[in-house]
Design a protein around this motif. Structure first.
Motif, PDB file in Angstrom:
ATOM      1  N   LEU A  40       0.814  -1.213   0.000  1.00  0.00           N
ATOM      2  CA  LEU A  40       0.000   0.000   0.000  1.00  0.00           C
ATOM      3  C   LEU A  40       0.845   1.260   0.000  1.00  0.00           C
ATOM      4  N   GLN A  41       2.059   1.182   0.512  1.00  0.00           N
ATOM      5  CA  GLN A  41       2.909   2.374   0.561  1.00  0.00           C
ATOM      6  C   GLN A  41       3.530   2.690  -0.788  1.00  0.00           C
ATOM      7  N   LEU A  42       4.002   1.654  -1.478  1.00  0.00           N
ATOM      8  CA  LEU A  42       4.703   1.867  -2.747  1.00  0.00           C
ATOM      9  C   LEU A  42       3.836   1.553  -3.956  1.00  0.00           C
ATOM     10  N   ASP A  43       2.579   1.132  -3.730  1.00  0.00           N
ATOM     11  CA  ASP A  43       1.635   0.877  -4.828  1.00  0.00           C
ATOM     12  C   ASP A  43       2.234  -0.081  -5.851  1.00  0.00           C
ATOM     13  N   ARG A  44       2.628  -1.268  -5.375  1.00  0.00           N
ATOM     14  CA  ARG A  44       3.162  -2.285  -6.284  1.00  0.00           C
ATOM     15  C   ARG A  44       2.771  -3.661  -5.759  1.00  0.00           C
ATOM     16  N   ASP A  45       2.682  -4.620  -6.675  1.00  0.00           N
ATOM     17  CA  ASP A  45       2.373  -5.991  -6.302  1.00  0.00           C
ATOM     18  C   ASP A  45       3.631  -6.676  -5.784  1.00  0.00           C
ATOM     19  N   ASP A 356      -4.465   6.396  -3.231  1.00  0.00           N
ATOM     20  CA  ASP A 356      -3.194   6.612  -3.921  1.00  0.00           C
ATOM     21  C   ASP A 356      -2.587   5.320  -4.447  1.00  0.00           C
ATOM     22  N   GLN A 357      -3.429   4.360  -4.813  1.00  0.00           N
ATOM     23  CA  GLN A 357      -2.967   3.108  -5.404  1.00  0.00           C
ATOM     24  C   GLN A 357      -3.376   3.081  -6.884  1.00  0.00           C
ATOM     25  N   LEU A 358      -2.861   4.050  -7.626  1.00  0.00           N
ATOM     26  CA  LEU A 358      -3.262   4.186  -9.017  1.00  0.00           C
ATOM     27  C   LEU A 358      -2.863   2.978  -9.855  1.00  0.00           C
ATOM     28  N   HIS A 359      -1.685   2.424  -9.604  1.00  0.00           N
ATOM     29  CA  HIS A 359      -1.250   1.300 -10.428  1.00  0.00           C
ATOM     30  C   HIS A 359      -2.070   0.058 -10.140  1.00  0.00           C
ATOM     31  N   HIS A 375     -21.923  -4.817 -23.692  1.00  0.00           N
ATOM     32  CA  HIS A 375     -22.834  -3.680 -23.587  1.00  0.00           C
ATOM     33  C   HIS A 375     -22.001  -2.411 -23.783  1.00  0.00           C
ATOM     34  N   PRO A 376     -22.165  -1.714 -24.889  1.00  0.00           N
ATOM     35  CA  PRO A 376     -21.279  -0.588 -25.219  1.00  0.00           C
ATOM     36  C   PRO A 376     -21.167   0.454 -24.118  1.00  0.00           C
ATOM     37  N   ALA A 377     -22.269   0.804 -23.468  1.00  0.00           N
ATOM     38  CA  ALA A 377     -22.228   1.847 -22.442  1.00  0.00           C
ATOM     39  C   ALA A 377     -21.348   1.430 -21.274  1.00  0.00           C
ATOM     40  N   ALA A 378     -21.489   0.180 -20.833  1.00  0.00           N
ATOM     41  CA  ALA A 378     -20.684  -0.301 -19.703  1.00  0.00           C
ATOM     42  C   ALA A 378     -19.218  -0.399 -20.086  1.00  0.00           C
ATOM     43  N   ASP A 379     -18.947  -0.895 -21.283  1.00  0.00           N
ATOM     44  CA  ASP A 379     -17.554  -1.076 -21.695  1.00  0.00           C
ATOM     45  C   ASP A 379     -16.831   0.255 -21.860  1.00  0.00           C
ATOM     46  N   VAL A 380     -17.541   1.271 -22.371  1.00  0.00           N
ATOM     47  CA  VAL A 380     -16.891   2.566 -22.550  1.00  0.00           C
ATOM     48  C   VAL A 380     -16.622   3.224 -21.199  1.00  0.00           C
ATOM     49  N   GLU A 381     -17.479   2.962 -20.202  1.00  0.00           N
ATOM     50  CA  GLU A 381     -17.242   3.526 -18.866  1.00  0.00           C
ATOM     51  C   GLU A 381     -15.974   2.943 -18.249  1.00  0.00           C
ATOM     52  N   VAL A 382     -15.749   1.656 -18.460  1.00  0.00           N
ATOM     53  CA  VAL A 382     -14.527   1.033 -17.938  1.00  0.00           C
ATOM     54  C   VAL A 382     -13.302   1.643 -18.614  1.00  0.00           C
ATOM     55  N   LYS A 383     -13.359   1.798 -19.925  1.00  0.00           N
ATOM     56  CA  LYS A 383     -12.227   2.381 -20.652  1.00  0.00           C
ATOM     57  C   LYS A 383     -12.021   3.845 -20.275  1.00  0.00           C
ATOM     58  N   LEU A 384     -13.114   4.559 -20.059  1.00  0.00           N
ATOM     59  CA  LEU A 384     -13.002   5.969 -19.666  1.00  0.00           C
ATOM     60  C   LEU A 384     -12.225   6.089 -18.355  1.00  0.00           C
ATOM     61  N   GLN A 385     -12.601   5.257 -17.378  1.00  0.00           N
ATOM     62  CA  GLN A 385     -11.898   5.304 -16.092  1.00  0.00           C
ATOM     63  C   GLN A 385     -10.439   4.913 -16.258  1.00  0.00           C
ATOM     64  N   LEU A 386     -10.184   3.888 -17.082  1.00  0.00           N
ATOM     65  CA  LEU A 386      -8.805   3.461 -17.322  1.00  0.00           C
ATOM     66  C   LEU A 386      -7.992   4.593 -17.938  1.00  0.00           C
ATOM     67  N   GLY A 387      -8.546   5.253 -18.957  1.00  0.00           N
ATOM     68  CA  GLY A 387      -7.823   6.342 -19.599  1.00  0.00           C
ATOM     69  C   GLY A 387      -7.512   7.474 -18.648  1.00  0.00           C
ATOM     70  N   THR A 388      -8.479   7.830 -17.808  1.00  0.00           N
ATOM     71  CA  THR A 388      -8.262   8.912 -16.841  1.00  0.00           C
ATOM     72  C   THR A 388      -7.187   8.544 -15.827  1.00  0.00           C
ATOM     73  N   PHE A 389      -7.221   7.300 -15.324  1.00  0.00           N
ATOM     74  CA  PHE A 389      -6.229   6.891 -14.333  1.00  0.00           C
ATOM     75  C   PHE A 389      -4.838   6.766 -14.952  1.00  0.00           C
ATOM     76  N   LEU A 390      -4.770   6.324 -16.210  1.00  0.00           N
ATOM     77  CA  LEU A 390      -3.470   6.293 -16.889  1.00  0.00           C
ATOM     78  C   LEU A 390      -2.915   7.710 -17.032  1.00  0.00           C
ATOM     79  N   HIS A 391      -3.786   8.665 -17.328  1.00  0.00           N
ATOM     80  CA  HIS A 391      -3.376  10.072 -17.422  1.00  0.00           C
ATOM     81  C   HIS A 391      -2.856  10.566 -16.075  1.00  0.00           C
ATOM     82  N   LEU A 392      -3.586  10.253 -15.005  1.00  0.00           N
ATOM     83  CA  LEU A 392      -3.166  10.695 -13.674  1.00  0.00           C
ATOM     84  C   LEU A 392      -1.853  10.036 -13.248  1.00  0.00           C
ATOM     85  N   ALA A 393      -1.659   8.781 -13.678  1.00  0.00           N
ATOM     86  CA  ALA A 393      -0.426   8.058 -13.333  1.00  0.00           C
ATOM     87  C   ALA A 393       0.734   8.435 -14.243  1.00  0.00           C
TER      88      ALA A 393
END
Length: 510
Positions: A40-45, A356-359, A375-393
């Motif tokens: 949890l401190q270094l955000d790694r597996d 703070d565990q973005l990875h 289901h296109p709406a559900a799948d795009v929501e998952v990708k949207l969140q992924l894209g935003t978190f990749l941007h933040l990371a």
């Protein structure tokens, strides 16, 4: 939840030592269970090995013998920790941390989590009618020999080399696991009197001296590696136990079988001779680990055609070649998620990001993207969140690609302006300036963009425009932004002073 309950299932609330969120079990050895965990401190597996706790049978008190056994196990576990920690080698998992579980006073070891497959699983995967390629087998054995050469150089003998204690990492590197029964050699590490005659190891891979309980040294590891190499080449160990012949009898008395005269006629004579030498009954007749490596190296390099990242031959062919970008290789088809599972993935990843565990959040969403619901709406929501978190990371190359796809699917969604801003920043950071300018301009043209994003998009675009030959446009945009920054931060703020310096530089440029 008790520890006994934890060890029979997965508890999402099990956080070891206040730092390691423990997931599912990934293995078990003589001294402890190994769990996948997240730091949890270094955000790694990571991998966490927790020492077994000797417990008396139900309804009986702890005996002195049990207490003594527990103390001995603790000492062995500590020895494994010290042994592994001193082996700073590419072929041995790195040690990150050690501690004591405050709930039951058990030792734990935190190590590098190896993503890949154990060698025994890979051997089973080869077809008996089409055995593993010679170069593949020799590459695995050569890597293991190189690691053993370094291990033996510091007076350590593994004593339990076998396919389940070897892993092929996703980058093709072979790792040797579980130094729990390793023996320290040398004048100051002679076995105690109580250890003489003890048999340590796995019967199918044990040398004659191990079987007989005699002192062992580096040649014992070479014998075991010879058994492993034979098994890779043929699909079975050199000797097979039966009702009439035990492994002990074979290892002590049976001459090692020839590969060329038996199960692999295509094996070169030099390789057959090497394996027979590795399986010599007398330790003095076996080659050193360094000599095994040198003998195997030409065969490991004799490959026709390309190899992928996971191939153990890769380090010999292209030792410094970069790996392929993450998640660009085709994934195997998996069971689609339900919409509810997609929603859970979005919510869980958001909770991880809040901590703070973005990875960890990104890894979770990667798995979700690999299992589209249909289901296109559900799948795009998952990708949207992924894209935003990749941007933040700040994984901008991946973020740009994911956001590009999401924006094309969203249409007139209210969030599109902010995503265009994120895509513009990610493309700029990736060096694709024309695309970055396109997205930032599109974001500013959207009337629905929030003031904060409008301010930041204007600043980013103003800074970028000179780089694409539009100096005057950049100056005008930044000068129009200045009053807003003065009102928000003050005329003497670092934001305004930096802006003024940049405008002055731009005006001086040709």
């Amino acid at each position: 939840m008790t520890r006994a309950e934890q060890e029979t299932g997965v508890d999402e609330d099990w956080v070891l030592a206040g730092r390691y969120r423990v997931g599912g079990p990934i293995g078990s050895g003589g001294m402890g269970h190994v769990w996948a965990a997240h730091d949890l401190q270094l955000d790694r597996d990571v991998a966490v090995k927790i020492m077994h706790q000797p417990t008396p049978p139900a309804g009986t008190p702890e005996t002195e013998e049990l207490a003594a056994a527990g103390a001995a196990d603790r000492e062995r576990f500590l020895r494994e920790i010290r042994t592994t920690a001193r082996l700073e080698l590419p072929g041995v998992p790195a040690v990150y941390d050690v501690g004591v579980d405050p709930t039951d006073d058990r030792l734990f070891l935190v190590m590098q989590l190896i993503h890949g497959s154990t060698l025994d699983d890979l051997i089973v995967g080869f077809d008996t009618d089409e055995p593993a390629p010679l170069s593949w087998c020799t590459a695995v054995a050569a890597q293991a020999a190189a690691t053993l050469a370094d291990v033996h150089r510091v007076d350590i003998v593994h004593r339990d080399i076998k396919p389940s204690n070897m892993m092929v990492h996703t980058d093709g590197q072979v790792k040797i696991l579980d130094f729990g029964v390793a023996l320290l050699q040398g004048a100051h590490a002679l076995p105690k009197l109580t250890q003489l005659g003890m048999t340590v190891g796995s019967p199918a891979y044990m040398s004659r001296e191990q079987i007989l309980g005699n002192p062992v040294g580096p040649p014992s590891d070479i014998y075991a590696l010879g058994c492993v190499l034979y098994e890779m080449l043929t699909g079975c160990t050199p000797f097979t136990e039966s009702n009439s012949r035990s492994f002990r009898d074979h290892h002590v008395n049976t001459a090692p079988p020839s590969l060329r005269l038996g199960r692999r006629p295509d094996v070169p004579a030099a390789l057959d001779d090497l394996v027979l030498a590795m399986l010599a009954k007398a330790p003095a007749g076996r080659p050193s680990a360094a000599n095994v490596y040198e003998a195997l190296l030409p065969l490991a390099q004799a490959v026709e055609g390309p190899v992928d990242d996971r191939d153990p031959r890769r380090p010999f062919l292209r030792p410094l070649a970069p790996r392929k970008p993450r998640n660009t290789t085709p994934r195997a088809r998996t069971v689609p998620m339900t919409v509810d599972e997609a929603i859970d993935a979005i919510e869980q990843s958001a909770a991880l990001a809040e901590e703070d565990q973005l990875h960890a959040a990104i890894d979770l969403l990667d798995e979700a993207v690999a299992r589209p619901t249909g289901h296109p709406a559900a799948d795009v929501e998952v990708k949207l969140q992924l894209g935003t978190f990749l941007h933040l990371a700040e994984e901008h190359t991946r973020a740009a690609a994911v956001l590009d796809e999401v924006i094309s699917q969203l249409g007139d969604d209210d969030r599109a302006a902010e995503l265009r801003y994120e895509a513009g920043v990610s493309y700029a950071a990736s060096g694709e300036l024309d695309t970055a300018v396109h997205y930032l301009t599109a974001a500013l043209a959207d009337a629905g963009i929030e003031d904060t994003f409008r301010r930041d998009a204007s600043y980013q675009l103003g800074m970028l425009l000179p780089a694409v030959g539009r100096v005057a446009d950049g100056v005008r945009l930044l000068e129009s932004l200045r009053p807003q920054l003065v009102a928000e931060f003050g005329a003497e703020s670092v934001h305004v002073r930096s802006l003024d310096r940049r405008i002055a530089q731009m005006k001086k440029s040709p």
